[in-house]
Design a protein around this motif. Structure first.
Motif, PDB file in Angstrom:
ATOM      1  N   GLU A  65       0.823  -1.211   0.000  1.00  0.00           N
ATOM      2  CA  GLU A  65       0.000   0.000   0.000  1.00  0.00           C
ATOM      3  C   GLU A  65       0.861   1.266   0.000  1.00  0.00           C
ATOM      4  O   GLU A  65       0.554   2.232  -0.694  1.00  0.00           O
ATOM      5  CB  GLU A  65      -0.952  -0.018   1.187  1.00  0.00           C
ATOM      6  CG  GLU A  65      -2.034  -1.060   1.018  1.00  0.00           C
ATOM      7  CD  GLU A  65      -2.984  -1.134   2.193  1.00  0.00           C
ATOM      8  OE1 GLU A  65      -2.676  -0.606   3.274  1.00  0.00           O
ATOM      9  OE2 GLU A  65      -4.055  -1.733   2.014  1.00  0.00           O
ATOM     10  N   GLU A  66       1.945   1.242   0.763  1.00  0.00           N
ATOM     11  CA  GLU A  66       2.831   2.407   0.788  1.00  0.00           C
ATOM     12  C   GLU A  66       3.477   2.626  -0.579  1.00  0.00           C
ATOM     13  O   GLU A  66       3.526   3.744  -1.081  1.00  0.00           O
ATOM     14  CB  GLU A  66       3.903   2.219   1.853  1.00  0.00           C
ATOM     15  CG  GLU A  66       4.875   3.382   1.923  1.00  0.00           C
ATOM     16  CD  GLU A  66       5.955   3.179   2.971  1.00  0.00           C
ATOM     17  OE1 GLU A  66       6.607   4.177   3.317  1.00  0.00           O
ATOM     18  OE2 GLU A  66       6.173   2.045   3.426  1.00  0.00           O
ATOM     19  N   ARG A  67       3.950   1.553  -1.187  1.00  0.00           N
ATOM     20  CA  ARG A  67       4.601   1.664  -2.502  1.00  0.00           C
ATOM     21  C   ARG A  67       3.612   2.153  -3.550  1.00  0.00           C
ATOM     22  O   ARG A  67       3.936   2.994  -4.384  1.00  0.00           O
ATOM     23  CB  ARG A  67       5.191   0.312  -2.910  1.00  0.00           C
ATOM     24  CG  ARG A  67       6.015   0.389  -4.164  1.00  0.00           C
ATOM     25  CD  ARG A  67       7.279   1.208  -3.920  1.00  0.00           C
ATOM     26  NE  ARG A  67       7.931   1.454  -5.177  1.00  0.00           N
ATOM     27  CZ  ARG A  67       8.385   2.644  -5.584  1.00  0.00           C
ATOM     28  NH1 ARG A  67       8.307   3.688  -4.802  1.00  0.00           N
ATOM     29  NH2 ARG A  67       8.953   2.779  -6.745  1.00  0.00           N
ATOM     30  N   ALA A  68       2.372   1.650  -3.500  1.00  0.00           N
ATOM     31  CA  ALA A  68       1.350   2.087  -4.456  1.00  0.00           C
ATOM     32  C   ALA A  68       1.050   3.573  -4.286  1.00  0.00           C
ATOM     33  O   ALA A  68       0.911   4.304  -5.275  1.00  0.00           O
ATOM     34  CB  ALA A  68       0.083   1.262  -4.291  1.00  0.00           C
ATOM     35  N   ALA A  69       0.980   4.040  -3.052  1.00  0.00           N
ATOM     36  CA  ALA A  69       0.711   5.462  -2.802  1.00  0.00           C
ATOM     37  C   ALA A  69       1.846   6.325  -3.332  1.00  0.00           C
ATOM     38  O   ALA A  69       1.610   7.380  -3.943  1.00  0.00           O
ATOM     39  CB  ALA A  69       0.506   5.706  -1.314  1.00  0.00           C
ATOM     40  N   ILE A  70       3.066   5.890  -3.113  1.00  0.00           N
ATOM     41  CA  ILE A  70       4.227   6.654  -3.617  1.00  0.00           C
ATOM     42  C   ILE A  70       4.190   6.725  -5.134  1.00  0.00           C
ATOM     43  O   ILE A  70       4.384   7.793  -5.726  1.00  0.00           O
ATOM     44  CB  ILE A  70       5.542   6.009  -3.120  1.00  0.00           C
ATOM     45  CG1 ILE A  70       5.691   6.247  -1.611  1.00  0.00           C
ATOM     46  CG2 ILE A  70       6.746   6.567  -3.885  1.00  0.00           C
ATOM     47  CD1 ILE A  70       6.796   5.423  -0.963  1.00  0.00           C
ATOM     48  N   ARG A  79      -4.377   5.029  -9.821  1.00  0.00           N
ATOM     49  CA  ARG A  79      -4.283   4.104  -8.681  1.00  0.00           C
ATOM     50  C   ARG A  79      -4.127   2.666  -9.169  1.00  0.00           C
ATOM     51  O   ARG A  79      -3.331   1.904  -8.610  1.00  0.00           O
ATOM     52  CB  ARG A  79      -5.512   4.239  -7.774  1.00  0.00           C
ATOM     53  CG  ARG A  79      -5.437   3.391  -6.523  1.00  0.00           C
ATOM     54  CD  ARG A  79      -4.270   3.796  -5.661  1.00  0.00           C
ATOM     55  NE  ARG A  79      -4.116   2.885  -4.531  1.00  0.00           N
ATOM     56  CZ  ARG A  79      -3.310   3.104  -3.534  1.00  0.00           C
ATOM     57  NH1 ARG A  79      -2.580   4.206  -3.485  1.00  0.00           N
ATOM     58  NH2 ARG A  79      -3.217   2.246  -2.560  1.00  0.00           N
ATOM     59  N   SER A  80      -4.849   2.301 -10.194  1.00  0.00           N
ATOM     60  CA  SER A  80      -4.749   0.917 -10.679  1.00  0.00           C
ATOM     61  C   SER A  80      -3.358   0.624 -11.248  1.00  0.00           C
ATOM     62  O   SER A  80      -2.800  -0.448 -11.006  1.00  0.00           O
ATOM     63  CB  SER A  80      -5.840   0.600 -11.699  1.00  0.00           C
ATOM     64  OG  SER A  80      -5.724   1.435 -12.820  1.00  0.00           O
ATOM     65  N   ASP A  81      -2.778   1.574 -11.993  1.00  0.00           N
ATOM     66  CA  ASP A  81      -1.422   1.377 -12.512  1.00  0.00           C
ATOM     67  C   ASP A  81      -0.403   1.337 -11.375  1.00  0.00           C
ATOM     68  O   ASP A  81       0.533   0.532 -11.390  1.00  0.00           O
ATOM     69  CB  ASP A  81      -1.044   2.478 -13.501  1.00  0.00           C
ATOM     70  CG  ASP A  81      -1.756   2.349 -14.831  1.00  0.00           C
ATOM     71  OD1 ASP A  81      -2.278   1.248 -15.117  1.00  0.00           O
ATOM     72  OD2 ASP A  81      -1.807   3.351 -15.573  1.00  0.00           O
ATOM     73  N   ALA A  88       4.044  -5.904  -8.369  1.00  0.00           N
ATOM     74  CA  ALA A  88       5.211  -6.539  -8.965  1.00  0.00           C
ATOM     75  C   ALA A  88       6.471  -6.289  -8.122  1.00  0.00           C
ATOM     76  O   ALA A  88       7.311  -7.182  -7.968  1.00  0.00           O
ATOM     77  CB  ALA A  88       5.412  -6.048 -10.384  1.00  0.00           C
ATOM     78  N   GLU A  89       6.590  -5.100  -7.568  1.00  0.00           N
ATOM     79  CA  GLU A  89       7.765  -4.774  -6.772  1.00  0.00           C
ATOM     80  C   GLU A  89       7.759  -5.456  -5.412  1.00  0.00           C
ATOM     81  O   GLU A  89       8.797  -5.920  -4.944  1.00  0.00           O
ATOM     82  CB  GLU A  89       7.877  -3.261  -6.588  1.00  0.00           C
ATOM     83  CG  GLU A  89       8.222  -2.540  -7.872  1.00  0.00           C
ATOM     84  CD  GLU A  89       8.315  -1.030  -7.689  1.00  0.00           C
ATOM     85  OE1 GLU A  89       8.538  -0.562  -6.560  1.00  0.00           O
ATOM     86  OE2 GLU A  89       8.150  -0.324  -8.703  1.00  0.00           O
ATOM     87  N   VAL A  90       6.619  -5.533  -4.782  1.00  0.00           N
ATOM     88  CA  VAL A  90       6.544  -6.092  -3.427  1.00  0.00           C
ATOM     89  C   VAL A  90       6.406  -7.613  -3.443  1.00  0.00           C
ATOM     90  O   VAL A  90       7.049  -8.307  -2.656  1.00  0.00           O
ATOM     91  CB  VAL A  90       5.395  -5.452  -2.621  1.00  0.00           C
ATOM     92  CG1 VAL A  90       5.202  -6.131  -1.283  1.00  0.00           C
ATOM     93  CG2 VAL A  90       5.645  -3.950  -2.432  1.00  0.00           C
ATOM     94  N   PHE A  91       5.584  -8.143  -4.353  1.00  0.00           N
ATOM     95  CA  PHE A  91       5.331  -9.574  -4.361  1.00  0.00           C
ATOM     96  C   PHE A  91       6.052 -10.301  -5.489  1.00  0.00           C
ATOM     97  O   PHE A  91       6.075 -11.524  -5.525  1.00  0.00           O
ATOM     98  CB  PHE A  91       3.817  -9.847  -4.439  1.00  0.00           C
ATOM     99  CG  PHE A  91       3.100  -9.378  -3.216  1.00  0.00           C
ATOM    100  CD1 PHE A  91       3.174 -10.082  -2.031  1.00  0.00           C
ATOM    101  CD2 PHE A  91       2.360  -8.211  -3.241  1.00  0.00           C
ATOM    102  CE1 PHE A  91       2.523  -9.650  -0.901  1.00  0.00           C
ATOM    103  CE2 PHE A  91       1.699  -7.761  -2.110  1.00  0.00           C
ATOM    104  CZ  PHE A  91       1.785  -8.485  -0.930  1.00  0.00           C
TER     105      PHE A  91
END
Length: 95
Positions: A65-70, A79-81, A88-91
């Motif tokens: 969630e933090e990475r998506a917000a950044i 938001r979807s992109d 992909a970066e976290v998982f």
């Protein structure tokens, strides 16, 4: 709701969920709202898949969630992109 959003809602209620032999086990100090219970039932297959494919999913959800917000705000992504790239970066894999 998606499986990820159901997990967010469970966590926001202060509850936990885990997989026990293909069944979902919810633990909460107070009864969960009926809408969340209904969402858990509707998304059971997705929840079981997430929690078995990524055993540490709940630990990494905050990182995601933090990475998506950044990415959304700093890289000016939708938001979807942002969530797609953060996933992909976290998982390390596509949803």
């Amino acid at each position: 709701m998606t499986a990820v959003s159901v997990l967010r809602a469970i966590r926001d209620q202060g509850a936990t969920v885990h997989v026990d032999g293909g069944n979902l086990r919810l633990r909460a100090s107070v009864p969960l709202p009926t809408a969340i219970i209904a969402a858990v039932r509707a998304e059971k297959a997705g929840l079981v898949h997430l929690l078995t494919s990524y055993p540490d999913f709940l630990d990494r959800l905050d990182d995601f969630e933090e990475r998506a917000a950044i990415l959304e705000f700093d890289a000016h992504l939708s938001r979807s992109d942002a969530e797609r790239r953060a996933w992909a970066e976290v998982f390390g894999a596509r949803r």
